[in-house]
Structures are given as C-alpha cells and as structure tokens.
Design an enzyme around this catalytic site. Structure first.
Site, mmCIF file in Angstrom:
data_model
loop_
_atom_site.group_PDB
_atom_site.id
_atom_site.type_symbol
_atom_site.label_atom_id
_atom_site.label_comp_id
_atom_site.label_asym_id
_atom_site.label_seq_id
_atom_site.Cartn_x
_atom_site.Cartn_y
_atom_site.Cartn_z
ATOM 1 N N ARG A 222 63.519 -20.802 -104.273
ATOM 2 C CA ARG A 222 63.639 -19.475 -104.851
ATOM 3 C C ARG A 222 63.618 -19.558 -106.374
ATOM 4 O O ARG A 222 64.043 -20.539 -106.970
ATOM 5 C CB ARG A 222 64.926 -18.791 -104.377
ATOM 6 C CG ARG A 222 64.802 -18.201 -102.978
ATOM 7 C CD ARG A 222 63.804 -17.046 -102.947
ATOM 8 N NE ARG A 222 63.621 -16.476 -101.630
ATOM 9 C CZ ARG A 222 62.654 -16.824 -100.785
ATOM 10 N NH1 ARG A 222 61.800 -17.784 -101.116
ATOM 11 N NH2 ARG A 222 62.527 -16.222 -99.615
ATOM 12 N N GLU A 251 58.543 -11.705 -110.112
ATOM 13 C CA GLU A 251 57.226 -11.879 -109.495
ATOM 14 C C GLU A 251 56.509 -10.549 -109.396
ATOM 15 O O GLU A 251 57.129 -9.547 -109.031
ATOM 16 C CB GLU A 251 57.373 -12.509 -108.099
ATOM 17 C CG GLU A 251 57.908 -13.926 -108.137
ATOM 18 C CD GLU A 251 57.946 -14.589 -106.760
ATOM 19 O OE1 GLU A 251 57.643 -13.921 -105.758
ATOM 20 O OE2 GLU A 251 58.260 -15.793 -106.699
ATOM 21 N N HIS A 270 53.496 -17.832 -105.200
ATOM 22 C CA HIS A 270 54.336 -17.602 -104.018
ATOM 23 C C HIS A 270 53.490 -17.539 -102.745
ATOM 24 O O HIS A 270 53.576 -16.577 -101.963
ATOM 25 C CB HIS A 270 55.154 -16.311 -104.177
ATOM 26 C CG HIS A 270 56.417 -16.340 -103.364
ATOM 27 N ND1 HIS A 270 57.583 -15.710 -103.742
ATOM 28 C CD2 HIS A 270 56.714 -16.931 -102.170
ATOM 29 C CE1 HIS A 270 58.527 -15.905 -102.837
ATOM 30 N NE2 HIS A 270 58.027 -16.642 -101.870
#
Length: 310
Positions: A222, A251, A270
């Site tokens: 994370r 993000e 991601h």
C-alpha cells in the site's frame, strides 16, 4: 430474490457460471440507477459512494486490500465484507519478482539510457543466487513470493505481525519488533503490507537510513507505507540504491510528481494484481460462486473482514 450488482467485466461464459449458482439471485452487470437497490455487490466500488446502496448486505471485493472499506461510515454495521485472499497472490508475486530483477540487474538504468540514445555500461550487479530478500508482510502474497524467490536461489526472510511456524521455503522468520534488524541486513526490502493505521508512514527517514546504501526497495503493498517526499529525498540523495512501487498514497500519481524524474525509481500504475492474468479472474469467479452459494445457504463465508475503524 437477492439482487447482485456485478462490478467486474466477466465474459459470457463466466456470467453463465455465476448465474448457475442459484435461481434465488438476479444479476445486474451494467451500472445505472437501478443498481442502488442491490443486496450484494461483486467487485470493488468507490467507498465514498456505497452510502447510495441502502439495502447492501454483502460486499465481495476483487482484491485483498480492504482499508478503504473499513473506515467509519463507509459500510453499515450489518453489511458483511469479504476480500479476495489468494486470488491475486501469484499476480503480485510475479510482478514483484520482475521488479527485483529489473533493479538488481540495473535494467532500469539501461532503459533510461535507451531513451537518451546512450550506449553505456552501468557496472557490476549482484547475483540472484543467495540474494538476501526481506519480505515485510508475510501474508498470502508474501508466502507466494517467498516460494518463487527461494526457487530462484534467493535467501528469504519474512517479517510477520505474529510468529508462526517457519515454512520450509523461508530461511528466517521474525516479528515486526525485529523489522529493523531485517532491513539493515538484506539486499532487497519488499513490502506487501496492508494499508492499516499501524502501517501509516511506517518507513520514515530513520527507517531508510537503517538500510545499506546498495539496498533496493519494492513496494507492492500500500502507498501509505511512507511519505512521498521522504521517498523522493531518500532516492535523490542515494540513501538507498533504487526503488520501485506499484502503489502510491495519492493515485493516480500526479503528473507533476518529482518521483517520475528519478533515474533510480520505477513506477507501475497499481496494476500488479488487477486481473492481468486471466487465471486470476477465473480464481476470483470460483471464490465468488462459492461465497454466493454459502450465503444463500446461510453457511460461513470465506475471507470475511471483521475489522472496522472507529
């Protein structure tokens, strides 16, 4: 009849398998105003918009990470939350292996040189045989990764919140209390930690300074593991050799982020565990079919997340 909103792109064959679970479910695949009376959601949905689902009984996540969904006010107390443990473990582990090899073998530097039309030797590299890798967060992804790294001849060290019996594919195992000891004595630090409050900015400047100057950091857990400004300073000043991250605190990573400009930093958006392997979607479908069967039969569900933040 329970209404199920499926927020995952399944093909027709996969939809048929899902719909065969029980005639007590009706399935909706397109997002429109009719979805908000759904009893069940299959797949991730923006946490801030879940309040629109007044009848939500069950949320079946596509991923392992659940931190956004356990925050206060996101779900009703009666809503059951399940994550997808093991579904993406191989995906994320393979992505992590690729990043380790890229940074340890200086492939990121050669790619940088290619864009500049430079033909230049970037010096010596380390062998992966005996390479010491510390895996911070020894859950399903960490276990899968350790098996892969051990198969390649690396020396594997796990760090876990609570001690368990050490598996044979792990050379050493420690608890979080000994994380400093581990990260100061490895060639590669890999974080696959969840985004919990306990892990928020766990890696400070002092943490990075514990690492050897030739250490490589990989973060596929994370993005709240560290402050982005701290990471930039660490890499810009060469406190460690290099880093790669698939996850970020904000993000998408903003276009004006200075991290993009670092020669010793690799960014992936991601995507490590987002159904980039077809097999992962099939595994997820199997899990969902099993849990929907259990739910309609009032049986215990798999991978229920009981944690909620106050």
């Amino acid at each position: 009849m329970k209404k199920v909103f499926v927020n995952v792109k399944f093909n027709e064959q996969q939809k048929k398998k899902l719909e065969a679970v029980s005639d007590q479910y009706s399935f909706v695949y397109d997002k429109d105003e009719t979805i908000y009376d759904s009893d069940i959601i299959v797949g991730n949905y923006p946490a801030g918009e879940l309040k629109n689902f007044k009848n939500l009984e069950l949320l079946l996540l596509t991923a392992v990470g659940y931190d956004a969904f356990i925050k206060k006010g996101v779900l009703n107390d009666s809503t059951i939350l399940c994550n997808a443990v093991d579904v993406h473990s191989r995906e994320v582990a393979e992505h992590t292996v690729a990043l380790i090899l890229e940074l340890v073998k200086n492939l990121h530097l050669y790619k940088n040189n290619q864009t500049k039309h430079l033909w230049r030797d970037e010096g010596t590299v380390k062998s992966i045989n005996g390479l010491r890798v510390g895996i911070i967060g020894f859950g399903s992804i960490g276990r899968c990764l350790a098996k892969m790294l051990k198969g390649l001849g690396m020396y594997t060290i796990g760090v876990k919140r609570t001690m368990i019996e050490k598996p044979e594919y792990l050379d050493e195992l420690y608890t979080n209390n000994d994380m400093g000891k581990v990260i100061s004595n490895v060639d590669v630090v890999v974080s696959v930690l969840p985004g919990t409050k306990e892990n928020y900015h766990l890696f400070t400047m002092d943490t990075f300074k514990m690492m050897k100057p030739d250490t490589v950091l990989i973060n596929c857990g994370r993005g709240n593991l560290y402050d982005s400004e701290v990471l930039y300073e660490v890499l810009d000043k060469k406190i460690i050799k290099a880093a790669a991250a698939d996850v970020f605190e904000v993000e998408p990573l903003p276009q004006d982020s200075k991290l993009y400009d670092l020669d010793n930093f690799v960014v992936t958006p991601h995507i490590a565990g987002f159904f980039h392997l077809d097999s992962a979607k099939d595994e997820f479908l199997d899990l969902i079919c099993d849990n929907l069967t259990r739910y309609i039969n009032n049986e215990e569900l798999r991978y229920v997340v009981t944690q909620r933040e106050d």
